[in-house]
Design an enzyme around this catalytic site. Sequence first.
Site, mmCIF file in Angstrom:
data_model
loop_
_atom_site.group_PDB
_atom_site.id
_atom_site.type_symbol
_atom_site.label_atom_id
_atom_site.label_comp_id
_atom_site.label_asym_id
_atom_site.label_seq_id
_atom_site.Cartn_x
_atom_site.Cartn_y
_atom_site.Cartn_z
ATOM 1 N N SER A 1 0.861 -1.174 0.000
ATOM 2 C CA SER A 1 0.000 0.000 0.000
ATOM 3 C C SER A 1 0.897 1.223 0.000
ATOM 4 O O SER A 1 2.058 1.165 0.420
ATOM 5 C CB SER A 1 -0.878 0.011 1.266
ATOM 6 O OG SER A 1 -1.523 1.258 1.435
ATOM 7 N N TYR B 1 -1.926 0.267 10.647
ATOM 8 C CA TYR B 1 -1.945 -0.170 9.252
ATOM 9 C C TYR B 1 -0.648 0.226 8.556
ATOM 10 O O TYR B 1 -0.065 -0.556 7.797
ATOM 11 C CB TYR B 1 -3.152 0.442 8.544
ATOM 12 C CG TYR B 1 -3.319 0.010 7.112
ATOM 13 C CD1 TYR B 1 -3.476 -1.334 6.781
ATOM 14 C CD2 TYR B 1 -3.335 0.949 6.085
ATOM 15 C CE1 TYR B 1 -3.642 -1.735 5.457
ATOM 16 C CE2 TYR B 1 -3.509 0.563 4.767
ATOM 17 C CZ TYR B 1 -3.662 -0.779 4.460
ATOM 18 O OH TYR B 1 -3.816 -1.158 3.144
#
Length: 261
Positions: free
Chosen positions: A146, A159
Amino acid sequence: MTATAPTAVITGASSGIGAATARRLAAAGYRVVLTARRTERIEALAAELTAAGHAAVAYPLDVTDRAAVEAFAASLDAYPSVDVLVNNAGGALGADPVASADPQDWRTMYETNVLGTLHLTQTLLPALTAAGAATSGAGTVVIVSSTAGHGTYEGGGGYVAAKHGAHVIAETLRLELCGTPVRVIEVAPGMVKTEEFASTRFKGDLTRAAAVYAGVSEPLTADDVADTIEWAVTRPAHVNIDLLVVRPRAQASNYKVHRES
């Protein structure tokens, strides 16, 4: 589909980027092995692909369960080769600051995004190496990270940490496998609107989930990311796409997004 068609294993294939990648690679001539925890979802996708003339099989799997991953890897001995591994299983939980974040959310994200990637990569690496050597080509490990793995933002600590871990696996593995017939590709998506990512992150709060994409007319779709994965995987064997960052045009960084009023 021939008996010698290359095989691609895709984790997190029950929805979103994983399911879209399975469709793309199946259409490109791969035998796809679909893994995820939700049996009904991957069985339905396998049936869809089979009906379209592709080779697809569903295998329910929790990537955080090492024993289950090892049993899965052993089951693939029946295949002529294992050529591609797409480590896509992951996800985000929560958006609280570090001071008040739930440690269990952090643990879950780390175990799925980092240890899940480690489990699949370790257990399938011998088969991927053998496939590359046998074809004078390249076994391929894809890690779907990501843009969170390349930059921080408030409320994203857990995250961001997990995706930085996934990025470091890709970067380190590429160094360690240099000289072997295995490629390591990292695809780092930015803002992708899928049916579940944001709602899962906010634990079913659809109002908060919708706010993530508010005013962004064209966020990425799961198929946009799957398209980049297919492109990277299908490059000539001597070509390694080390890192592919893909964002919608409206997003310049993790925190700079153009939103229409």
